[in-house]
Design a protein around this motif. Structure first.
Motif, mmCIF file in Angstrom:
data_model
loop_
_atom_site.group_PDB
_atom_site.id
_atom_site.type_symbol
_atom_site.label_atom_id
_atom_site.label_comp_id
_atom_site.label_asym_id
_atom_site.label_seq_id
_atom_site.Cartn_x
_atom_site.Cartn_y
_atom_site.Cartn_z
ATOM 1 N N THR A 81 0.895 -1.188 -0.008
ATOM 2 C CA THR A 81 -0.135 0.203 0.214
ATOM 3 C C THR A 81 1.004 1.275 -0.032
ATOM 4 O O THR A 81 2.160 1.156 -0.104
ATOM 5 C CB THR A 81 -0.993 0.045 1.127
ATOM 6 N N LEU A 82 0.093 2.418 0.165
ATOM 7 C CA LEU A 82 1.022 3.657 0.197
ATOM 8 C C LEU A 82 1.515 3.966 1.501
ATOM 9 O O LEU A 82 2.073 4.953 1.342
ATOM 10 C CB LEU A 82 0.144 4.746 -0.458
ATOM 11 N N GLY A 83 1.253 3.137 2.422
ATOM 12 C CA GLY A 83 1.519 3.542 3.776
ATOM 13 C C GLY A 83 3.053 3.993 3.985
ATOM 14 O O GLY A 83 3.250 4.953 4.676
ATOM 15 N N ALA A 84 4.041 2.885 3.655
ATOM 16 C CA ALA A 84 5.460 3.115 3.866
ATOM 17 C C ALA A 84 5.932 4.558 3.027
ATOM 18 O O ALA A 84 6.394 5.390 3.782
ATOM 19 C CB ALA A 84 6.325 2.071 3.378
ATOM 20 N N ALA A 85 5.485 4.809 1.899
ATOM 21 C CA ALA A 85 5.827 5.909 1.168
ATOM 22 C C ALA A 85 5.309 7.248 1.669
ATOM 23 O O ALA A 85 6.043 8.279 1.950
ATOM 24 C CB ALA A 85 5.392 5.719 -0.223
ATOM 25 N N VAL A 86 4.137 7.281 2.181
ATOM 26 C CA VAL A 86 3.322 8.412 2.760
ATOM 27 C C VAL A 86 4.079 8.644 4.004
ATOM 28 O O VAL A 86 4.243 9.819 4.302
ATOM 29 C CB VAL A 86 2.041 8.204 2.704
ATOM 30 N N LEU A 87 4.314 7.634 5.059
ATOM 31 C CA LEU A 87 4.760 7.985 6.258
ATOM 32 C C LEU A 87 6.358 8.478 6.292
ATOM 33 O O LEU A 87 6.545 9.278 6.911
ATOM 34 C CB LEU A 87 4.867 6.703 6.904
ATOM 35 N N THR A 88 7.125 7.850 5.326
ATOM 36 C CA THR A 88 8.443 8.504 5.638
ATOM 37 C C THR A 88 8.900 9.471 4.493
ATOM 38 O O THR A 88 9.703 10.099 4.768
ATOM 39 C CB THR A 88 9.348 7.188 4.990
ATOM 40 N N ILE A 89 7.926 9.748 3.416
ATOM 41 C CA ILE A 89 8.441 10.739 2.583
ATOM 42 C C ILE A 89 7.672 11.918 2.844
ATOM 43 O O ILE A 89 8.210 13.211 2.696
ATOM 44 C CB ILE A 89 8.131 10.307 1.035
ATOM 45 N N VAL A 90 6.324 11.820 3.189
ATOM 46 C CA VAL A 90 5.388 12.859 3.374
ATOM 47 C C VAL A 90 5.374 13.362 4.893
ATOM 48 O O VAL A 90 5.650 14.890 5.126
ATOM 49 C CB VAL A 90 4.021 12.655 2.729
ATOM 50 N N ALA A 91 5.173 12.581 5.766
ATOM 51 C CA ALA A 91 4.848 12.888 7.025
ATOM 52 C C ALA A 91 6.051 13.050 8.115
ATOM 53 O O ALA A 91 6.404 14.118 8.505
ATOM 54 C CB ALA A 91 4.104 12.098 7.866
ATOM 55 N N MET A 92 7.053 11.957 7.998
ATOM 56 C CA MET A 92 8.194 12.010 8.931
ATOM 57 C C MET A 92 9.086 13.113 8.984
ATOM 58 O O MET A 92 9.682 13.529 9.861
ATOM 59 C CB MET A 92 8.739 10.700 8.972
ATOM 60 N N PRO A 93 9.387 13.700 7.809
ATOM 61 C CA PRO A 93 10.419 14.979 7.650
ATOM 62 C C PRO A 93 9.702 16.182 8.363
ATOM 63 O O PRO A 93 10.689 17.010 8.757
ATOM 64 C CB PRO A 93 10.372 15.258 6.045
ATOM 65 N N HIS A 94 8.776 16.168 8.898
ATOM 66 C CA HIS A 94 7.978 17.198 9.573
ATOM 67 C C HIS A 94 8.249 17.124 11.270
ATOM 68 O O HIS A 94 7.724 17.991 11.844
ATOM 69 C CB HIS A 94 6.490 17.508 9.069
ATOM 70 N N PHE A 95 8.727 16.091 11.620
ATOM 71 C CA PHE A 95 8.753 15.664 13.044
ATOM 72 C C PHE A 95 10.132 15.843 13.465
ATOM 73 O O PHE A 95 11.050 15.710 12.685
ATOM 74 C CB PHE A 95 8.055 14.443 13.317
ATOM 75 N N ASP A 96 10.194 15.981 14.844
ATOM 76 C CA ASP A 96 11.536 15.889 15.712
ATOM 77 C C ASP A 96 12.004 14.602 15.524
ATOM 78 O O ASP A 96 11.355 13.458 15.486
ATOM 79 C CB ASP A 96 11.420 16.580 16.826
ATOM 80 N N ILE A 97 13.271 14.466 15.683
ATOM 81 C CA ILE A 97 14.100 13.257 15.929
ATOM 82 C C ILE A 97 13.485 12.210 16.942
ATOM 83 O O ILE A 97 13.542 10.954 16.644
ATOM 84 C CB ILE A 97 15.679 13.524 16.344
ATOM 85 N N VAL A 98 13.117 12.660 18.047
ATOM 86 C CA VAL A 98 12.233 11.709 18.933
ATOM 87 C C VAL A 98 11.202 11.136 18.499
ATOM 88 O O VAL A 98 11.000 9.823 18.659
ATOM 89 C CB VAL A 98 12.095 12.415 20.367
ATOM 90 N N THR A 99 10.404 11.872 17.854
ATOM 91 C CA THR A 99 9.199 11.376 17.501
ATOM 92 C C THR A 99 9.440 10.304 16.274
ATOM 93 O O THR A 99 8.942 9.195 16.127
ATOM 94 C CB THR A 99 8.324 12.441 16.620
ATOM 95 N N ASN A 100 10.389 10.590 15.307
ATOM 96 C CA ASN A 100 10.789 9.628 14.082
ATOM 97 C C ASN A 100 11.459 8.510 14.806
ATOM 98 O O ASN A 100 11.141 7.453 14.032
ATOM 99 C CB ASN A 100 11.914 10.470 13.390
ATOM 100 N N VAL A 101 12.257 8.713 15.686
ATOM 101 C CA VAL A 101 12.629 7.399 16.331
ATOM 102 C C VAL A 101 11.501 6.246 16.694
ATOM 103 O O VAL A 101 11.856 5.170 16.566
ATOM 104 C CB VAL A 101 13.742 7.519 17.322
ATOM 105 N N MET A 102 10.677 6.810 17.367
ATOM 106 C CA MET A 102 9.812 5.927 18.208
ATOM 107 C C MET A 102 8.451 5.677 17.493
ATOM 108 O O MET A 102 7.770 4.790 17.574
ATOM 109 C CB MET A 102 9.366 6.418 19.457
ATOM 110 N N ILE A 103 8.180 6.606 16.500
ATOM 111 C CA ILE A 103 6.885 6.212 15.864
ATOM 112 C C ILE A 103 6.986 5.180 14.799
ATOM 113 O O ILE A 103 5.603 4.535 14.534
ATOM 114 C CB ILE A 103 6.483 7.688 14.846
ATOM 115 N N LEU A 104 8.040 4.508 14.582
ATOM 116 C CA LEU A 104 8.207 3.365 13.553
ATOM 117 C C LEU A 104 7.819 2.162 14.410
ATOM 118 O O LEU A 104 7.383 1.265 13.743
ATOM 119 C CB LEU A 104 9.744 3.238 13.284
ATOM 120 N N ASN A 105 7.711 2.267 15.721
ATOM 121 C CA ASN A 105 7.460 1.086 16.680
ATOM 122 C C ASN A 105 5.882 0.816 16.792
ATOM 123 O O ASN A 105 5.425 -0.137 17.011
ATOM 124 C CB ASN A 105 8.066 1.438 18.007
#
Length: 1171
Positions: A81-105
């Motif tokens: 699905t589009l999930g991985a692409a949307v999450l990593t390309i569109v959404a995650m660059p707008h968050f801080d490093i702490v959120t990006n580390v743990m949101i993947l869990n």
């Protein structure tokens, strides 16, 4: 290897693998998070107008595993699905490093839901259902806190949209691992989809990989223009740090995934897989937050493209500064909003704990040793953006069964050890009998459930002789009975205890001769089948057919046939029989094989294989002939067998130590065709001269796989003198060629039926076969080069002189008897050895004279030596065999020129060639008497005993089947009364080891008679037929000799003409000195054929070397995986020893007048001191 050293080696290996998994996971996660961070508008290492460069790097990371999977799937078979692409390309660059580390869990949410559903559906205990329930609660709480952290404390519309996209995208990504639970829901639709995917796995992987690449490209291509960015800056991608991070991320992720597989196969699931994966996120987070806590000074550089750092310290400072900006620029950090910070921290902790609770089942996962990767993980590849999450969630999920049910469904494999004997000496018999008793002690037969059960069989060829009043067992059979008695009595290591009375054993008259049944000290059964060649066909292949049909036909099939006659369901019986065939193994042994229990257990531990074998056939005697064979066997197994194993299948499983799966042997056209009687000249060569190779050829043609297991070693005696060695290879050489040609001739059909044999592997075998056929001509060219080096002779004259001696020897082989041929070959071998010694010195001298080792001969010699030394160093237990390499090199002309001529010319001689005299039997009989006298007059030294435990020998005979009365038996076999005298004869010989006469069941008697009539009747002598076969064999010999040496002659003639033409066709190679400078005046010349041969041989060796490295890694995995079982077994045995000693002490206390039994020298010393 000592137990403590094995344990230390296992812990060291697991620690290394666990550390590699942890470090590689850190590299993968850190590089990916840096790429995500550089796409944030707050970072300055990449200018805002060049942010698509970072996004493109993220895209590469996402499609990297798909490209690898596409390549892997395409190699064997030329939904996302589009999930991985949307999450990593569109959404995650707008968050801080702490959120990006743990949101993947949080991508584990649906896996936790699926686990709850599966646990509810399963009719099992529900105590583990709370873990995934808590996981769902924590992940949802993380989502809520995450949304509060951004929606309440941040006002940007872009951030709010990103939060919504991130939550939806993580839920979409979590659908990826639905296959792990589809079969647990018992939904026909999902089960059908899973089955279809499994049946067409390669096609699904190709299609899904292509779709994944296209979807990621579409999202990336659409998002950049929509976000107001420009693709023009992407041209600078190779001038930025992005490409390095992409490379590090892809490589480290792929390696981390491979080491995770290694850890699982090594049974280091917890310490080398689960723990490193859990700690990876925490460690990465700490690595980025610690610098933020110490307040790193802000760099004056604004972007990487304008100012490149000049040192690694500045590089690191710039990276950390830019990464921390994503956190430091957030409103909750700038204004220190405690509520926002608490929400951020609690969301990160909730997601991490949720991942742990949703994957805690892995901690208790039960896996087999050397588990197949497809059985460990549901999907073939990892997720580039979610490495540790994908590896954990992709691990096979199982419902934990009730303990009682798990124990009751545990399968037992049965291994029948079958040894063939003929004219073995006393020492050779002693080796294999001790090995069998050793295995009996290692795995006793008890009433409790066991994972492996053993039974021993010895098939003794031509065991009878004519006497005045009938037939008696011959001297070889008598020696075997004495050896068994001697080993049996030495089971008790006591030095003062009165020798216990040996238990009664069984002696039986059979339609094929006789049988001795022994119940070994630990309860396992050993049968000695004495074959009378007047009643049943003799020689090794027919002995193998005997035990194949007896074990797999009578013992295995009979019970199911009886149940079928009793009216049981046919389908259920077929299913049970199929499972029983797969759990039945036959370990084929030679009569002089010496092995340890660990060698057998290491083979049995690889239950996933269709058919596998182990044979490091090492020589245990000494002498130049044996030294040569030691290195030859070592090189053959180090390089050739491993290459066959890795690239395709091993073509020959030698008879000295080969483990066969019963299902493979019982397949169509295997056992039945193996019973074919030789009726043509080629049959005698292929069927009877190399029966082990022919059996493997039949198995390969039926689609079964033969593997080489280097973790277990077996030892067997090698020919000690030149004549015996040449006669042995005279059988092996032509049979190897015949079976290889047969396999290659059906290569197209075999590659279609056998998935392990590809067209490329067939090509590899063709090249290897051509190299072996052209071996004599190659040796002549090498000898010609020796003449040129040593005598400065003209090349054509040297080639002529090199051809003359083998040509003369070829002619003599047609005229002289085989004994004289061997004597001439021995003399010529010595002369050639001197010539080879001169060649080595001449090559070294030429390198000194040329002032460079960068010559064709120098590079070849140094490369060969280096390759063999590295190979030997990777086999530390056999490293000492390298010292025999020089002898092997000196004997190359004898082994590859003279032996080839002798084998081909004497192809018509189909006698065995070894062990054909009875002179050794009398000498060994005298040795037996000497040993009896020594045992009667001397005390056994306790220092020499290897075991510390004594156990009372059982006095009852354990029988497997109820036997009919002896009188009824004799009524049905009155024709065998002439052969009854051998029983009384052996009973008299073994008066102190009683042999009680018994009889076979009537059904088994009928089985043997039917088998004899159909396959094993003694061959009748027909002089006309024998003369015809002899003429056909000579005609076959003449044809093969002509074709074989015609190919060699063509090779030599082509070389001769090229040398005669001279420089016009030679290839000039510039002379290069070690310092890298070129000579302007000197060059080296090589003719095209020599260059082609040199390159072909080099490529072949390099392929074998790479295969050896790969095989060594998996041998290490196998050994470490087995070490746990061996250590536990040793501890259990030690505990039994302690219990036995305590019991003995209590017994002595109750009966003080009983004779003392001291178990070791230290106990004896203490007792004497106290007196």
């Amino acid at each position: 290897m000592p137990k403590k050293r094995v344990q230390c080696f296992k812990w060291f290996s697991c620690a290394i693998v666990g550390m590699l998994v942890f470090v590689l996971a850190l590299l993968s996660k850190t590089s990916f998070l840096l790429l995500i961070t550089f796409g944030n508008n707050q970072t300055e290492i990449i200018r805002s107008d060049q942010k698509p460069t970072a996004l493109l790097g993220i895209g590469f990371v996402l499609v990297g595993p798909s490209v690898l999977l596409l390549l892997k799937s395409s190699w064997k078979f030329i939904f996302k699905t589009l999930g991985a692409a949307v999450l990593t390309i569109v959404a995650m660059p707008h968050f801080d490093i702490v959120t990006n580390v743990m949101i993947l869990n949080s991508v584990s949410i649906l896996s936790a839901v699926f686990q709850v559903v599966a646990e509810c559906i399963a009719e099992e205990r529900k105590r583990f259902i709370m873990l995934p329930v808590f996981s769902i609660f924590l992940i949802v709480a993380g989502y809520v806190l995450f949304a509060i952290s951004y929606l309440v404390f941040e006002s940007s519309l872009e951030i709010k949209i990103s939060v919504g996209l991130a939550i939806v995208a993580t839920i979409c990504v979590s659908v990826n691992w639905w296959e792990n639970y589809s079969t647990l829901f018992k939904v026909p639709f999902l089960e059908d989809i899973s089955r279809d995917i499994a049946q067409s796995r390669n096609v699904v992987c190709i299609i899904s990989s292509l779709i994944r690449i296209l979807v990621t490209s579409a999202v990336l291509g659409a998002y950049v223009p929509l976000s107001g960015q420009d693709w023009k800056s992407v041209k600078l991608v190779f001038e930025t740090v992005v490409v390095s991070l992409v490379a590090i991320q892809i490589v480290s992720s792929a390696l981390c995934r491979w080491f995770v597989v290694v850890a699982c196969k090594m049974h280091a699931l917890r310490r080398s897989f689960v723990m490193p994966m859990y700690l990876a996120s925490i460690t990465v987070l700490a690595a980025f937050l610690v610098p933020a806590g110490v307040r790193i000074p802000v760099s004056n550089q604004t972007c990487f493209e304008n100012h490149q750092p000049k040192s690694s310290d500045k590089w690191l400072l710039l990276l950390l500064t830019d990464t921390i900006k994503t956190l430091n620029t957030r409103d909750i950090v700038v204004h220190m909003k405690i509520g926002g910070l608490v929400c951020l921290g609690c969301s990160a902790l909730s997601w991490w704990l949720g991942l742990m609770l949703s994957t805690v089942y892995i901690w208790y996962l039960k896996i087999h040793r050397i588990e197949r990767t497809q059985d460990l993980f549901v999907r073939r590849m990892y997720e580039g953006a979610f490495l540790e999450q994908s590896m954990l969630l992709n691990t096979r999920f199982e419902i934990r069964k009730r303990i009682k049910e798990k124990k009751s469904t545990k399968e037992t494999i049965r291994v029948f050890l079958c040894a063939t004997m003929w004219h073995e000496t006393y020492d050779e018999m002693m080796k294999i009998i001790i090995s069998m008793f050793r295995l009996d002690k290692y795995r006793p037969k008890t009433d409790k459930h066991s994972d492996v059960e053993f039974e021993f069989h010895i098939y003794f060829d031509d065991a009878f002789k004519d006497v005045d009043n009938g037939r008696h067992a011959n001297e070889y059979a008598e020696i075997l009975v004495d050896v068994i008695k001697e080993v049996y009595t030495e089971e008790d290591p006591c030095i003062f205890k009165k020798t216990a009375t040996l238990p009664h054993q069984t002696i039986i008259n059979t339609p094929y001769g006789g049988r001795l049944e022994y119940t070994l000290p630990k309860g396992n059964l050993m049968m000695v089948h004495l074959k009378d060649k007047t009643l049943i066909r003799h020689k090794k292949r027919w002995s193998q057919i005997m035990y194949l049909y007896y074990i797999l036909g009578w013992r295995l099939n009979r019970q199911y046939f009886t149940e079928f006659e009793a009216g049981k369901d046919l389908d259920s019986l077929k299913e049970k029989l199929k499972k029983d065939r797969g759990n039945t193994y036959i370990l084929a042994l030679d009569g002089d094989t010496d092995f340890q229990p660990s060698a057998v257990m290491l083979c049995c531990s690889v239950r996933i294989l269709v058919l596998f074998f182990d044979s490091l056939e090492d020589a245990v005697l000494h002498g130049p002939m044996v030294w040569y064979q030691k290195f030859e066997y070592a090189v053959g197994h180090w390089l050739q067998k491993t290459a066959e194993h890795v690239f395709g299948c091993v073509l020959c499983s030698p008879g000295c130590f080969s483990l066969f799966r019963g299902a493979a042997l019982m397949d169509d056209n295997v056992m039945k065709r193996y019973t074919t009687k030789a009726s043509e000249a080629s049959h005698y060569v292929q069927y009877d001269q190399g029966e082990d190779r022919w059996l493997c050829t039949l198995l390969l043609q039926q689609g079964w796989r033969v593997e080489y297991n280097a973790a277990s070693d077996a030892y067997t005696n090698a020919p000690q003198d030149f004549k015996e060695f040449y006669n042995q290879r005279r059988r092996w050489g032509p049979s190897t060629m015949a079976n290889t040609i047969d396999l290659l001739g059906s290569g197209g059909l075999t590659s279609q039926k056998n998935s392990s044999i590809s067209k490329l592997y067939i090509l590899y075998q063709i090249v290897s076969m051509a190299a072996s056929i052209l071996g004599p001509a190659t040796i002549c060219l090498m000898i010609s080069g020796s003449f040129v080096f040593i005598l400065n002779m003209d090349e054509n004259i040297a080639l002529t002189l090199a051809i003359v001696p083998p040509t003369v020897y070829l002619i003599l082989c047609f005229k002289l008897k085989s004994d004289m041929q061997i004597k001439i070959a021995a003399v010529m071998s010595v002369l050639y050895a001197f010539l080879m010694a001169g060649t080595i010195l001449s090559i070294i001298g030429d390198l000194v004279r040329q002032n460079t080792f960068l010559t064709p001969s120098g590079l070849f010699l140094i490369g060969m030596v280096a390759l063999y030394l590295i190979t030997a160093a990777l086999h530390p237990q056999e490293f000492s065999l390298v010292i025999y390499g020089l002898l092997y090199f000196l004997c190359i002309p004898s082994g590859y020129l003279l032996l080839a001529i002798y084998s081909i010319v004497n192809m018509n001689n189909v006698t065995w060639g070894t062990r054909e005299t009875g002179s050794q039997a009398k000498a060994t009989a005298v040795d037996t008497l000497k040993r009896k006298v020594m045992n009667a007059t001397c005390c056994k030294c306790p220092c020499l005993e290897s075991e510390n435990m004594t156990e009372e020998i059982p006095t009852e005979v354990i029988t497997k089947t109820e036997k009919p009365p002896l009188e009824t038996q004799r009524e049905h076999e009155s024709q065998l009364t002439l052969h009854q005298t051998w029983i009384e004869h052996l009973q008299m010989k073994s008066y102190d080891f009683p042999l009680d006469e018994s009889a076979l069941p009537l059904g088994e008697i009928d089985f043997w008679r039917e088998l004899q009539k159909k396959y094993l009747e003694p061959l009748k002598e027909n002089k006309e037929q024998q003369e015809k076969i002899a003429n056909d064999l000579r005609e076959l010999r003449n044809k093969v000799t002509f074709a074989f040496f015609f190919c060699n002659a063509l090779w030599l003639v082509a070389t001769f003409f090229l040398q005669a033409i001279g420089d016009s066709v030679s290839i000039k190679i510039p002379k290069i000195y070690p310092n890298g400078t070129h000579s302007t005046t000197e060059t080296f010349s090589l003719d095209p054929i020599a260059l082609m041969f040199l390159l072909s041989f080099t490529v072949l060796l390099l392929m074998q070397f790479v295969a050896m490295l790969y095989h060594r890694i998996y041998t290490l995995i196998h050994f470490v995986a087995y070490a746990d079982t061996e250590i536990k077994s040793h501890r259990k045995q030690s505990h039994q020893v302690v219990q036995a000693l305590d019991l003995n002490h209590q017994h002595e206390t109750k009966e003080p007048n009983m004779a003392l039994c001291f178990q070791n020298a230290l106990t004896l010393k203490r007792a004497i001191t106290s007196v």
